[in-house]
Design an enzyme around this catalytic site. Structure first.
Site, PDB file in Angstrom:
ATOM      1  N   SER A  84      62.331  40.726  15.098  1.00 32.12           N
ATOM      2  CA  SER A  84      61.589  41.646  14.225  1.00 32.12           C
ATOM      3  C   SER A  84      62.087  41.596  12.790  1.00 32.12           C
ATOM      4  O   SER A  84      63.276  41.818  12.536  1.00 32.12           O
ATOM      5  CB  SER A  84      61.799  43.096  14.674  1.00 32.12           C
ATOM      6  OG  SER A  84      61.412  43.273  15.987  1.00 32.12           O
TER       7      SER A  84
ATOM      8  N   HIS B   5      55.337  40.127  14.670  1.00 35.59           N
ATOM      9  CA  HIS B   5      55.763  39.237  15.758  1.00 35.59           C
ATOM     10  C   HIS B   5      54.817  38.066  16.005  1.00 35.59           C
ATOM     11  O   HIS B   5      54.811  37.519  17.112  1.00 35.59           O
ATOM     12  CB  HIS B   5      55.882  40.021  17.067  1.00 35.59           C
ATOM     13  CG  HIS B   5      57.105  40.870  17.155  1.00 35.59           C
ATOM     14  ND1 HIS B   5      58.346  40.366  17.445  1.00 35.59           N
ATOM     15  CD2 HIS B   5      57.292  42.191  16.957  1.00 35.59           C
ATOM     16  CE1 HIS B   5      59.225  41.340  17.448  1.00 35.59           C
ATOM     17  NE2 HIS B   5      58.618  42.455  17.146  1.00 35.59           N
TER      18      HIS B   5
ATOM     19  N   HIS C 201      57.323  40.342  24.210  1.00 32.43           N
ATOM     20  CA  HIS C 201      58.209  41.328  24.838  1.00 32.43           C
ATOM     21  C   HIS C 201      57.628  41.796  26.166  1.00 32.43           C
ATOM     22  O   HIS C 201      56.404  41.833  26.338  1.00 32.43           O
ATOM     23  CB  HIS C 201      58.358  42.562  23.926  1.00 32.43           C
ATOM     24  CG  HIS C 201      59.001  42.261  22.610  1.00 32.43           C
ATOM     25  ND1 HIS C 201      58.284  41.781  21.550  1.00 32.43           N
ATOM     26  CD2 HIS C 201      60.276  42.377  22.192  1.00 32.43           C
ATOM     27  CE1 HIS C 201      59.105  41.606  20.519  1.00 32.43           C
ATOM     28  NE2 HIS C 201      60.318  41.965  20.879  1.00 32.43           N
TER      29      HIS C 201
ATOM     30  N   TYR D 179      57.363  44.757  27.206  1.00 30.68           N
ATOM     31  CA  TYR D 179      56.555  45.979  27.093  1.00 30.68           C
ATOM     32  C   TYR D 179      55.094  45.692  26.740  1.00 30.68           C
ATOM     33  O   TYR D 179      54.252  46.573  26.829  1.00 30.68           O
ATOM     34  CB  TYR D 179      57.162  46.969  26.087  1.00 30.68           C
ATOM     35  CG  TYR D 179      57.344  46.443  24.678  1.00 30.68           C
ATOM     36  CD1 TYR D 179      56.271  46.289  23.817  1.00 30.68           C
ATOM     37  CD2 TYR D 179      58.611  46.112  24.219  1.00 30.68           C
ATOM     38  CE1 TYR D 179      56.451  45.815  22.526  1.00 30.68           C
ATOM     39  CE2 TYR D 179      58.803  45.648  22.936  1.00 30.68           C
ATOM     40  CZ  TYR D 179      57.717  45.501  22.090  1.00 30.68           C
ATOM     41  OH  TYR D 179      57.904  45.023  20.835  1.00 30.68           O
ATOM     42  N   GLU D 180      54.809  44.444  26.351  1.00 30.90           N
ATOM     43  CA  GLU D 180      53.411  44.089  26.092  1.00 30.90           C
ATOM     44  C   GLU D 180      52.662  43.853  27.397  1.00 30.90           C
ATOM     45  O   GLU D 180      51.452  43.655  27.382  1.00 30.90           O
ATOM     46  CB  GLU D 180      53.352  42.836  25.213  1.00 30.90           C
ATOM     47  CG  GLU D 180      53.926  43.073  23.821  1.00 30.90           C
ATOM     48  CD  GLU D 180      54.053  41.785  23.034  1.00 30.90           C
ATOM     49  OE1 GLU D 180      53.028  41.299  22.567  1.00 30.90           O
ATOM     50  OE2 GLU D 180      55.176  41.274  22.902  1.00 30.90           O
TER      51      GLU D 180
ATOM     52  N   ALA E 177      66.640  42.771  16.531  1.00 27.72           N
ATOM     53  CA  ALA E 177      67.021  44.063  15.947  1.00 27.72           C
ATOM     54  C   ALA E 177      67.470  44.936  17.101  1.00 27.72           C
ATOM     55  O   ALA E 177      66.890  44.879  18.191  1.00 27.72           O
ATOM     56  CB  ALA E 177      65.831  44.685  15.245  1.00 27.72           C
TER      57      ALA E 177
ATOM     58  N   MET F 119      65.108  45.443  22.969  1.00 27.25           N
ATOM     59  CA  MET F 119      64.046  45.184  23.950  1.00 27.25           C
ATOM     60  C   MET F 119      63.731  43.695  24.095  1.00 27.25           C
ATOM     61  O   MET F 119      62.616  43.332  24.469  1.00 27.25           O
ATOM     62  CB  MET F 119      62.781  45.942  23.538  1.00 27.25           C
ATOM     63  CG  MET F 119      62.978  47.440  23.372  1.00 27.25           C
ATOM     64  SD  MET F 119      61.496  48.250  22.730  1.00 27.25           S
ATOM     65  CE  MET F 119      62.154  49.876  22.335  1.00 27.25           C
ATOM     66  N   SER F 120      64.690  42.830  23.786  1.00 32.88           N
ATOM     67  CA  SER F 120      64.382  41.395  23.830  1.00 32.88           C
ATOM     68  C   SER F 120      65.621  40.604  24.200  1.00 32.88           C
ATOM     69  O   SER F 120      66.581  41.137  24.745  1.00 32.88           O
ATOM     70  CB  SER F 120      63.880  40.943  22.460  1.00 32.88           C
ATOM     71  OG  SER F 120      64.929  41.029  21.506  1.00 32.88           O
TER      72      SER F 120
ATOM     73  N   ASN G 250      69.381  50.563  13.336  1.00 36.47           N
ATOM     74  CA  ASN G 250      69.424  52.034  13.408  1.00 36.47           C
ATOM     75  C   ASN G 250      70.550  52.447  14.334  1.00 36.47           C
ATOM     76  O   ASN G 250      71.022  51.649  15.136  1.00 36.47           O
ATOM     77  CB  ASN G 250      68.081  52.562  13.967  1.00 36.47           C
ATOM     78  CG  ASN G 250      67.744  51.942  15.318  1.00 36.47           C
ATOM     79  OD1 ASN G 250      67.235  50.818  15.389  1.00 36.47           O
ATOM     80  ND2 ASN G 250      68.021  52.658  16.381  1.00 36.47           N
TER      81      ASN G 250
ATOM     82  N   HIS H 103      59.547  52.385  14.282  1.00 36.76           N
ATOM     83  CA  HIS H 103      59.468  50.922  14.220  1.00 36.76           C
ATOM     84  C   HIS H 103      59.555  50.422  12.773  1.00 36.76           C
ATOM     85  O   HIS H 103      60.166  49.387  12.499  1.00 36.76           O
ATOM     86  CB  HIS H 103      58.163  50.462  14.882  1.00 36.76           C
ATOM     87  CG  HIS H 103      57.992  48.972  14.956  1.00 36.76           C
ATOM     88  ND1 HIS H 103      58.921  48.145  15.560  1.00 36.76           N
ATOM     89  CD2 HIS H 103      57.004  48.164  14.503  1.00 36.76           C
ATOM     90  CE1 HIS H 103      58.505  46.880  15.471  1.00 36.76           C
ATOM     91  NE2 HIS H 103      57.348  46.876  14.831  1.00 36.76           N
TER      92      HIS H 103
HETATM   93  N1  HPA Z   1      66.452  50.879  20.965  1.00 33.84           N
HETATM   94  C1  HPA Z   1      65.783  49.859  21.538  1.00 33.84           C
HETATM   95  N2  HPA Z   1      65.355  48.813  20.862  1.00 33.84           N
HETATM   96  C2  HPA Z   1      65.619  48.763  19.545  1.00 33.84           C
HETATM   97  C3  HPA Z   1      66.290  49.798  18.888  1.00 33.84           C
HETATM   98  C4  HPA Z   1      66.730  50.915  19.627  1.00 33.84           C
HETATM   99  O1  HPA Z   1      67.341  51.871  19.115  1.00 33.84           O
HETATM  100  N3  HPA Z   1      66.369  49.437  17.567  1.00 33.84           N
HETATM  101  C5  HPA Z   1      65.768  48.230  17.465  1.00 33.84           C
HETATM  102  N4  HPA Z   1      65.304  47.811  18.646  1.00 33.84           N
END
Ligand code: HPA
Length: 274
Positions: free
Chosen positions: A31, A62, A84, A86-87, A114, A212-213, A236, A248
């Site tokens: 990302s 993406h 991903h 989740y898609e 990320a 998530m990847s 974050n 996001h």
């Molecule tokens: N959680 C899950 N996936 C992420 C996060 C998070 O805090 N930040 C970036 N991708």
């Protein structure tokens, strides 16, 4: 079930046609990190939609494109824009992009993402070298029939991110003045961010950053005998740690800034390859 082998074979044919035979490095850009591919030279692009059967991505930031070219004079194939879980992709489909890259037989697969920082000293903008991972998705890209030509049915996962490659990345980081943290990456399916209770549980499990990847890709590479280097951009503080809600947009923004340092780090690693 998707015929993974046919998709991979079709993609490899297209990429080899674009000059991607035995690249030194295969690279997956997460990302907000796609701009790293802009530093490549002599590039040919193969878009995911040109590959029959390639799973389409649905997330902003993406879009899938394979960039074949050189970086610091070394042959590189970079995938900008990943898919991903989740898609809604099936587990074996999630492995396709990394299968394609690893079938080209690079010396190493470098994966970037990320992630939310869980360990207290990981703050937004930090880069974290992945020392190991915890797969919290309960799914594996190796589910389904095993293709023996790629690897064994029950592959060992004790050395996915080999020490020798991590040593090289750490040395490249200090030589180029890029601060580099190191830690364990936890993979969740998403798309929802975690609850504070989930983050506390992950912390207790020894997870330093969550995303998530990456893990499906690392599993596939390890299955195929390709070493993996993983770097997380901490975008974050994980849920419940900063008193702020997660968005996001924030993830994309933080990745873009830290991505410049990640670009320098990748160039330094390539420079160390000789
Ligand atoms: N959680 C899950 N996936 C992420 C996060 C998070 O805090 N930040 C970036 N991708």
């Amino acid at each position: 079930m998707t015929d993974v082998l046919s998709v991979v074979q079709a993609a490899v044919e297209k990429l080899e046609g674009a000059g991607a035979t035995a690249p030194r490095v295969a690279l997956i850009l997460g990302s907000g990190l796609g701009h790293i591919a802009d530093r490549m030279e002599g590039t040919t692009r193969v878009t995911a939609s040109d590959i029959p059967g390639y799973p389409p991505s649905t997330v902003e930031g993406h879009d899938g494109v394979f960039v074949v070219g050189t970086l610091d004079g070394k042959s590189v194939v970079a995938l900008s824009g990943r898919i991903h879980g989740y898609e809604g992709h099936a587990p074996e489909v999630l492995g396709i992009p990394a299968r394609i890259l690893c079938a080209l037989e690079p010396e190493v697969l470098i994966v970037t993402n990320a992630a939310g920082g869980i360990r207290d000293d990981l703050v937004p903008g930090d880069l974290m070298l992945i020392a190991d991972h915890v797969n919290l998705t309960a799914l594996s890209p190796l589910m389904g029939a095993n293709i023996d030509a790629w690897g064994p049915r029950f592959p060992d996962m004790s050395d996915v991110y080999p020490t020798s490659w991590r040593d090289r990345m750490r040395a490249a980081a200090s030589a180029s003045g890029v601060p580099l943290q190191e830690g364990v990456y936890g993979c969740v399916s998403g798309p929802q961010y975690e609850t504070p209770a989930e983050i506390r549980a992950m912390r207790a499990m020894g997870i330093d950053a969550v995303g998530m990847s990456t893990v499906p890709e690392a599993i596939v590479a390890s299955h195929m005998g390709i070493p993996v280097l993983g770097v997380s951009v901490i975008s974050n503080k994980a849920a419940g740690m900063s008193g702020e809600k997660l968005a996001h947009e924030e993830v994309l923004e933080a990745s873009a800034t830290a991505g410049r340092r990640l670009g320098s780090l990748l160039l330094a690693v390539l420079g160390s390859l000789g």
